[in-house]
Write a protein that holds these residues in place. Structure first.
Motif, PDB file in Angstrom:
ATOM      1  N   LEU A 142       0.834  -1.209   0.000  1.00 29.94           N
ATOM      2  CA  LEU A 142       0.000   0.000   0.000  1.00 29.94           C
ATOM      3  C   LEU A 142       0.867   1.257   0.000  1.00 29.94           C
ATOM      4  O   LEU A 142       0.607   2.212  -0.753  1.00 29.94           O
ATOM      5  CB  LEU A 142      -0.901  -0.015   1.232  1.00 29.94           C
ATOM      6  N   ALA A 143       1.924   1.267   0.814  1.00 32.59           N
ATOM      7  CA  ALA A 143       2.777   2.457   0.921  1.00 32.59           C
ATOM      8  C   ALA A 143       3.537   2.719  -0.375  1.00 32.59           C
ATOM      9  O   ALA A 143       3.623   3.863  -0.837  1.00 32.59           O
ATOM     10  CB  ALA A 143       3.754   2.288   2.082  1.00 32.59           C
ATOM     11  N   PHE A 144       4.098   1.694  -0.977  1.00 28.11           N
ATOM     12  CA  PHE A 144       4.818   1.886  -2.244  1.00 28.11           C
ATOM     13  C   PHE A 144       3.861   2.309  -3.355  1.00 28.11           C
ATOM     14  O   PHE A 144       4.208   3.140  -4.201  1.00 28.11           O
ATOM     15  CB  PHE A 144       5.558   0.606  -2.639  1.00 28.11           C
ATOM     16  N   ALA A 145       2.642   1.742  -3.369  1.00 27.82           N
ATOM     17  CA  ALA A 145       1.655   2.144  -4.378  1.00 27.82           C
ATOM     18  C   ALA A 145       1.281   3.614  -4.200  1.00 27.82           C
ATOM     19  O   ALA A 145       1.175   4.372  -5.181  1.00 27.82           O
ATOM     20  CB  ALA A 145       0.415   1.259  -4.282  1.00 27.82           C
ATOM     21  N   ALA A 146       1.082   4.049  -2.945  1.00 30.07           N
ATOM     22  CA  ALA A 146       0.749   5.455  -2.680  1.00 30.07           C
ATOM     23  C   ALA A 146       1.877   6.375  -3.131  1.00 30.07           C
ATOM     24  O   ALA A 146       1.635   7.460  -3.673  1.00 30.07           O
ATOM     25  CB  ALA A 146       0.466   5.655  -1.190  1.00 30.07           C
ATOM     26  N   LEU A 147       3.120   5.956  -2.937  1.00 27.95           N
ATOM     27  CA  LEU A 147       4.265   6.768  -3.360  1.00 27.95           C
ATOM     28  C   LEU A 147       4.326   6.889  -4.884  1.00 27.95           C
ATOM     29  O   LEU A 147       4.578   7.979  -5.416  1.00 27.95           O
ATOM     30  CB  LEU A 147       5.562   6.149  -2.826  1.00 27.95           C
ATOM     31  N   ALA A 148       4.088   5.786  -5.578  1.00 25.28           N
ATOM     32  CA  ALA A 148       4.100   5.828  -7.044  1.00 25.28           C
ATOM     33  C   ALA A 148       2.984   6.721  -7.582  1.00 25.28           C
ATOM     34  O   ALA A 148       3.193   7.525  -8.506  1.00 25.28           O
ATOM     35  CB  ALA A 148       3.971   4.412  -7.602  1.00 25.28           C
ATOM     36  N   ILE A 149       1.788   6.610  -6.995  1.00 23.79           N
ATOM     37  CA  ILE A 149       0.664   7.440  -7.425  1.00 23.79           C
ATOM     38  C   ILE A 149       0.968   8.916  -7.174  1.00 23.79           C
ATOM     39  O   ILE A 149       0.668   9.788  -8.000  1.00 23.79           O
ATOM     40  CB  ILE A 149      -0.628   7.009  -6.690  1.00 23.79           C
ATOM     41  N   ARG A 150       1.566   9.210  -6.023  1.00 21.47           N
ATOM     42  CA  ARG A 150       1.917  10.597  -5.696  1.00 21.47           C
ATOM     43  C   ARG A 150       2.874  11.177  -6.738  1.00 21.47           C
ATOM     44  O   ARG A 150       2.710  12.319  -7.189  1.00 21.47           O
ATOM     45  CB  ARG A 150       2.554  10.624  -4.308  1.00 21.47           C
ATOM     46  N   GLY A 151       3.875  10.401  -7.134  1.00 22.30           N
ATOM     47  CA  GLY A 151       4.809  10.879  -8.149  1.00 22.30           C
ATOM     48  C   GLY A 151       4.127  11.161  -9.474  1.00 22.30           C
ATOM     49  O   GLY A 151       4.394  12.192 -10.116  1.00 22.30           O
ATOM     50  N   LEU A 152       3.225  10.278  -9.887  1.00 21.27           N
ATOM     51  CA  LEU A 152       2.510  10.482 -11.155  1.00 21.27           C
ATOM     52  C   LEU A 152       1.599  11.697 -11.092  1.00 21.27           C
ATOM     53  O   LEU A 152       1.474  12.457 -12.071  1.00 21.27           O
ATOM     54  CB  LEU A 152       1.709   9.227 -11.499  1.00 21.27           C
ATOM     55  N   LEU A 153       0.948  11.903  -9.941  1.00 19.57           N
ATOM     56  CA  LEU A 153       0.064  13.074  -9.803  1.00 19.57           C
ATOM     57  C   LEU A 153       0.869  14.369  -9.798  1.00 19.57           C
ATOM     58  O   LEU A 153       0.443  15.372 -10.381  1.00 19.57           O
ATOM     59  CB  LEU A 153      -0.769  12.951  -8.529  1.00 19.57           C
ATOM     60  N   PHE A 154       2.023  14.373  -9.130  1.00 15.08           N
ATOM     61  CA  PHE A 154       2.877  15.560  -9.169  1.00 15.08           C
ATOM     62  C   PHE A 154       3.308  15.877 -10.603  1.00 15.08           C
ATOM     63  O   PHE A 154       3.499  17.047 -10.960  1.00 15.08           O
ATOM     64  CB  PHE A 154       4.121  15.352  -8.298  1.00 15.08           C
ATOM     65  N   ALA A 155       3.463  14.852 -11.422  1.00 12.04           N
ATOM     66  CA  ALA A 155       3.886  15.061 -12.813  1.00 12.04           C
ATOM     67  C   ALA A 155       2.775  15.630 -13.681  1.00 12.04           C
ATOM     68  O   ALA A 155       3.040  16.303 -14.682  1.00 12.04           O
ATOM     69  CB  ALA A 155       4.387  13.753 -13.417  1.00 12.04           C
ATOM     70  N   THR A 156       1.512  15.372 -13.305  1.00 11.26           N
ATOM     71  CA  THR A 156       0.394  15.734 -14.175  1.00 11.26           C
ATOM     72  C   THR A 156      -0.483  16.870 -13.651  1.00 11.26           C
ATOM     73  O   THR A 156      -1.072  17.608 -14.442  1.00 11.26           O
ATOM     74  CB  THR A 156      -0.507  14.502 -14.421  1.00 11.26           C
TER      75      THR A 156
END
Length: 404
Positions: free
Chosen positions: A291-305
């Motif tokens: 869950l934590a790694f998935a949240a981190l990946a999603i956060r990075g993608l949202l910061f990019a978009t």
């Protein structure tokens, strides 16, 4: 048949709570306020950078020696007390003698003391409650640390604004006093020294697993340390990069937005950390890591978009999820893996070294990519690193939860 150990008293539990709260207050004084204060004292940026680098370098190379010191100690309370006193005196040195030799020595002593404080807190927690209740105890630790960080940031900011930047370090020195008082409220006789070090019962010890070399060969520990390196490689640069983006898009509101981006995760950690500790014992460790790694990946993608600076604050909810999980999971999984070896705190140092390496590389690499290819590309790259960490946990990280 030996009777099970009695649970720690309410006084000891509360003493540990408030020790962590005030210690977070004390440590906050050495954050960004150092650069502000030394700038007012006419220091050059090169001198300030040198002093700030000392903490990072010693913090990196001192993790394993710090853990070994705590493992060798016969009183974790004494180690923690000496470290807090050292940090308090370092703060006083900053305030009274802001000259290069004194500040350099104070920064060095602060960094060395910090290397033993993290392992000492985890060791005291494990010694108080044992390996089966440690998850919930670590959740309480994370809650009080988060509350301490938030309140201290407000207090230090007010002191710096209303009085002077020097006052921040005087307040830090004064806060060391209630920190030591709270530590004294933890009853020493309730801290099991063998449990503090992760030792097994004498009849259950195996020389192959209790040696330092055996610990360093533990596959699960090495996998987890590698995963934590990837986590910090993906995480450490995200907020600084995002702060630069916010400043570019909305310079007037940037300080407020960045402050909100720090407060939102802290609030989530304070609210959810005890639940994370409980769920870790019910669900196991791996689901929460995923869950934590998935949240981190999603956060990075949202910061990019995401382009709206105000929506970026909402994205920080994912940072809160990640922080709540890892503030509990890191010492918890190390306790799972290292319990029985007698080297619990050295194992914390091994993982801490991996964390430090990842954090150091993250800002350098992400900054380079951002300069050459743009911030969006850098955020996507960081999200990719987080996704790789997710894959490592999914494919090769075993479950470490103890059930018997």
């Amino acid at each position: 048949m030996a009777s099970p150990p009695s649970p720690p008293s309410r006084e000891s539990q509360r003493g540990l709570d408030w020790f962590i709260f005030f210690l977070a207050d004390v440590q906050t004084g050495f954050g960004p306020f150092v650069a502000v204060y030394l700038t007012t004292q006419k220091w050059t940026q090169v001198e300030i950078g040198f002093v700030l680098s000392i903490g990072g370098i010693i913090g990196l190379i001192g993790q394993m020696p710090g853990g070994a010191v705590v493992d060798a100690a016969r009183s974790e309370r004494l180690v923690a007390g000496l470290a807090v006193a050292t940090i308090g005196m370092s703060a006083l040195s900053y305030a009274l003698w802001p000259i290069f030799p004194v500040v350099t020595a104070a920064a060095t002593m602060h960094a060395l003391a910090s290397c033993v404080l993290g392992p000492a807190i985890a060791a005291i927690s494990l010694g108080l409650v044992g390996p089966f209740a440690i998850g919930e105890r670590l959740g309480r630790n994370a809650r009080f640390a988060s509350l301490g960080n938030g309140s201290a940031a407000a207090l230090m900011g007010a002191c710096g604004y209303l009085l002077s930047s020097r006052a921040v370090f005087l307040v830090t020195f004064v806060l060391a006093i209630p920190t030591l008082i709270a530590l004294s409220r933890i009853r020493g006789k309730e801290i099991d020294i063998a449990r503090c070090h992760g030792e097994a019962a004498a009849e259950a010890r195996d020389p192959r697993t209790t040696s330092v070399l055996g610990l360093m060969r533990q596959r699960t520990l090495l996998i987890f340390a590698g995963a934590m390196l990837l986590f910090q490689l993906a995480n450490a640069a995200m907020l600084p990069l995002m702060a630069g983006v916010v400043t570019t898009r909305s310079s007037q509101w940037a300080p407020v937005l960045i402050a909100a981006c720090i407060i939102v995760p802290q609030a989530i950690v304070a609210l959810t950390s005890p639940s994370v500790g409980r769920k870790a014992q019910i669900w196991g460790r791996r689901p929460l890591l995923l869950l934590a790694f998935a949240a981190l990946a999603i956060r990075g993608l949202l910061f990019a978009t995401v382009k709206d600076p105000y929506l970026l604050v909402a994205v920080q909810v994912f940072d809160g999820i990640t922080a709540a999980v890892f503030s509990v999971m890191v010492p918890l999984i190390v306790a799972d893996v290292a319990f029985g070896t007698g080297h619990f705190n050295l194992a914390q140092g091994i993982v801490g070294t991996a964390v430090g390496i990842g954090a150091s590389l993250s800002t350098v690499l992400a900054g380079y990519v951002s300069d050459k290819l743009g911030s969006s590309t850098a955020f996507v790259g960081l999200a990719g690193v987080a996704a790789f960490g997710l894959l490592i946990i999914w494919l090769i990280m075993p479950e470490t939860r103890r059930t018997t």
